[in-house]
Design a protein around this motif. Structure first.
Motif, PDB file in Angstrom:
ATOM      1  N   LEU A 141      27.958  30.341  28.921  1.00 52.72           N
ATOM      2  CA  LEU A 141      27.502  30.610  27.556  1.00 52.72           C
ATOM      3  C   LEU A 141      27.189  32.084  27.336  1.00 52.72           C
ATOM      4  N   LEU A 142      26.663  32.739  28.369  1.00 54.49           N
ATOM      5  CA  LEU A 142      26.243  34.136  28.257  1.00 54.49           C
ATOM      6  C   LEU A 142      27.346  35.125  28.624  1.00 54.49           C
ATOM      7  N   GLY A 143      28.501  34.599  28.992  1.00 54.85           N
ATOM      8  CA  GLY A 143      29.616  35.481  29.337  1.00 54.85           C
ATOM      9  C   GLY A 143      29.416  36.254  30.629  1.00 54.85           C
ATOM     10  N   LEU A 144      28.643  35.691  31.545  1.00 53.85           N
ATOM     11  CA  LEU A 144      28.339  36.392  32.791  1.00 53.85           C
ATOM     12  C   LEU A 144      29.424  36.222  33.844  1.00 53.85           C
ATOM     13  N   LEU A 145      30.398  35.356  33.578  1.00 55.92           N
ATOM     14  CA  LEU A 145      31.419  35.079  34.579  1.00 55.92           C
ATOM     15  C   LEU A 145      32.740  35.783  34.288  1.00 55.92           C
ATOM     16  N   ASP A 146      32.752  36.663  33.299  1.00 61.64           N
ATOM     17  CA  ASP A 146      33.974  37.414  33.007  1.00 61.64           C
ATOM     18  C   ASP A 146      34.315  38.273  34.218  1.00 61.64           C
ATOM     19  N   GLY A 147      35.512  38.078  34.732  1.00 63.02           N
ATOM     20  CA  GLY A 147      35.930  38.826  35.905  1.00 63.02           C
ATOM     21  C   GLY A 147      35.545  38.180  37.221  1.00 63.02           C
ATOM     22  N   ALA A 148      34.827  37.048  37.163  1.00 68.96           N
ATOM     23  CA  ALA A 148      34.447  36.341  38.387  1.00 68.96           C
ATOM     24  C   ALA A 148      35.670  35.658  38.991  1.00 68.96           C
ATOM     25  N   PRO A 149      35.682  35.433  40.311  1.00 68.31           N
ATOM     26  CA  PRO A 149      36.799  34.716  40.942  1.00 68.31           C
ATOM     27  C   PRO A 149      37.034  33.364  40.279  1.00 68.31           C
ATOM     28  N   ILE A 150      38.288  33.034  40.033  1.00 64.95           N
ATOM     29  CA  ILE A 150      38.626  31.800  39.335  1.00 64.95           C
ATOM     30  C   ILE A 150      38.090  30.578  40.074  1.00 64.95           C
ATOM     31  N   ALA A 151      38.225  30.569  41.388  1.00 63.73           N
ATOM     32  CA  ALA A 151      37.776  29.411  42.165  1.00 63.73           C
ATOM     33  C   ALA A 151      36.276  29.192  41.996  1.00 63.73           C
ATOM     34  N   PHE A 152      35.503  30.276  41.994  1.00 65.92           N
ATOM     35  CA  PHE A 152      34.052  30.149  41.833  1.00 65.92           C
ATOM     36  C   PHE A 152      33.720  29.653  40.434  1.00 65.92           C
ATOM     37  N   ARG A 153      34.385  30.198  39.448  1.00 66.37           N
ATOM     38  CA  ARG A 153      34.148  29.799  38.063  1.00 66.37           C
ATOM     39  C   ARG A 153      34.438  28.307  37.871  1.00 66.37           C
ATOM     40  N   CYS A 154      35.550  27.850  38.455  1.00 64.52           N
ATOM     41  CA  CYS A 154      35.935  26.448  38.301  1.00 64.52           C
ATOM     42  C   CYS A 154      35.013  25.527  39.091  1.00 64.52           C
ATOM     43  N   ALA A 155      34.582  25.959  40.270  1.00 67.82           N
ATOM     44  CA  ALA A 155      33.646  25.151  41.061  1.00 67.82           C
ATOM     45  C   ALA A 155      32.329  24.977  40.311  1.00 67.82           C
ATOM     46  N   LEU A 156      31.864  26.055  39.677  1.00 66.61           N
ATOM     47  CA  LEU A 156      30.624  25.992  38.910  1.00 66.61           C
ATOM     48  C   LEU A 156      30.781  25.052  37.711  1.00 66.61           C
ATOM     49  N   ALA A 157      31.942  25.103  37.075  1.00 68.38           N
ATOM     50  CA  ALA A 157      32.219  24.216  35.938  1.00 68.38           C
ATOM     51  C   ALA A 157      32.213  22.758  36.370  1.00 68.38           C
ATOM     52  N   PHE A 158      32.825  22.483  37.510  1.00 70.17           N
ATOM     53  CA  PHE A 158      32.865  21.120  38.032  1.00 70.17           C
ATOM     54  C   PHE A 158      31.464  20.618  38.358  1.00 70.17           C
ATOM     55  N   LEU A 159      30.655  21.479  38.962  1.00 70.27           N
ATOM     56  CA  LEU A 159      29.265  21.111  39.268  1.00 70.27           C
ATOM     57  C   LEU A 159      28.479  20.819  37.995  1.00 70.27           C
ATOM     58  N   ALA A 160      28.678  21.640  36.967  1.00 64.94           N
ATOM     59  CA  ALA A 160      27.981  21.413  35.699  1.00 64.94           C
ATOM     60  C   ALA A 160      28.374  20.063  35.107  1.00 64.94           C
ATOM     61  N   MET A 161      29.655  19.732  35.201  1.00 66.43           N
ATOM     62  CA  MET A 161      30.118  18.439  34.684  1.00 66.43           C
ATOM     63  C   MET A 161      29.478  17.281  35.440  1.00 66.43           C
ATOM     64  N   LEU A 162      29.340  17.422  36.767  1.00 69.80           N
ATOM     65  CA  LEU A 162      28.699  16.366  37.557  1.00 69.80           C
ATOM     66  C   LEU A 162      27.262  16.141  37.099  1.00 69.80           C
TER      67      LEU A 162
END
Length: 258
Positions: A141-162
């Motif tokens: 939401l805060l745009g803090l992941l711009d430029g972050a590794p894709i794998a980390f971003r997606c793992a965090l998204a999956f965790l949030a969904m859980l």
């Protein structure tokens, strides 16, 4: 009263931190393995926090027995329903990518006075899941992941969904789930007696319903809506699941819309 944080829990937090760093730095030979370790360890940590919230709220409600049982140490091995609280939720994450509600710690309800306190004890666990979902989604939401590794971003998204699925499923007003525990103190004694025999089967009934295609479609549509509201796209969640299932091969040509 034992309130010292368990070495088992500290070990889980260490695994979570090291594996998260491995995903971010792309240090592991197989990124999917690092994502798997990160998600599983973080999910178990969240389950410990869920159960701790029940116990801590019960302590303040009058049930001092939770300390002697070891529930305040965050040690997953101390929970009454270790199979329901830890093992099955992890298995369901691995098999289906869904946050299974854990079994509650054993609370001596006769020590607790007041319907509101009983409701708060039941609500405490899923409220932790909701809070964790917001915390995990905040960087999106805060745009803090711009430029972050894709794998980390997606793992965090999956965790949030859980965490979102765990909060929603736990809050369902079905006997055996925390949502019913919130409502139960306000029901008549007769209604509570009538619903009591269904408590052991409530969770099974929920997942049986999720096998119905129409119900499943509505459920996941609702989850997608919540995730979008939290700033997390369905593509990020889907790729997170693919990274997590490293044995099926890591996703290729990952495209995350901005």
């Amino acid at each position: 009263m034992n309130r010292q944080v368990s070495p088992v829990f500290l070990g889980l937090v260490t695994v979570m931190g090291v594996s998260a760093w491995g995903v971010w730095a792309d240090y592991a030979a197989n990124t999917g393995v690092a994502v798997f370790l990160f998600v599983v360890s973080a999910w178990i940590v969240s389950l410990c926090l869920h159960e701790y919230a029940h116990a801590r709220t019960a302590l303040h409600g009058g049930d001092i027995s939770v300390g002697a049982k070891g529930y305040l140490t965050l040690n997953p091995l101390k929970y009454t329903h270790a199979l329901l609280s830890i093992v099955l939720p992890v298995v369901f994450v691995i098999m289906g990518g869904i946050g299974l509600p854990g079994g509650a710690v054993f609370i001596e309800r006769d020590r607790v006075r007041g319907r509101l306190k009983h409701s708060l004890i039941s609500a405490a666990g899923p409220l932790v899941n909701a809070a964790l979902a917001l915390a995990l989604a905040a960087p999106f939401l805060l745009g803090l992941l711009d430029g972050a590794p894709i794998a980390f971003r997606c793992a965090l998204a999956f965790l949030a969904m859980l965490q979102v699925t765990a909060a929603i499923l736990n809050f369902l007003p079905v006997p055996g789930l925390d949502g019913y525990g919130v409502l139960e103190p306000w029901l008549s004694p007769r209604a509570r007696r009538q619903m009591e025999p269904f408590a052991p089967f409530g969770l099974l009934a929920v997942f049986a319903c999720l096998w119905i295609p129409e119900v499943n479609a509505v459920f996941w549509s609702g989850i997608d809506t919540v995730m979008e509201a939290l700033g997390v796209s369905w593509q990020e969640v889907a790729y997170g699941l693919e990274y997590f299932r490293f044995w099926e091969g890591e996703p290729r040509n990952v495209f995350i819309p901005r």
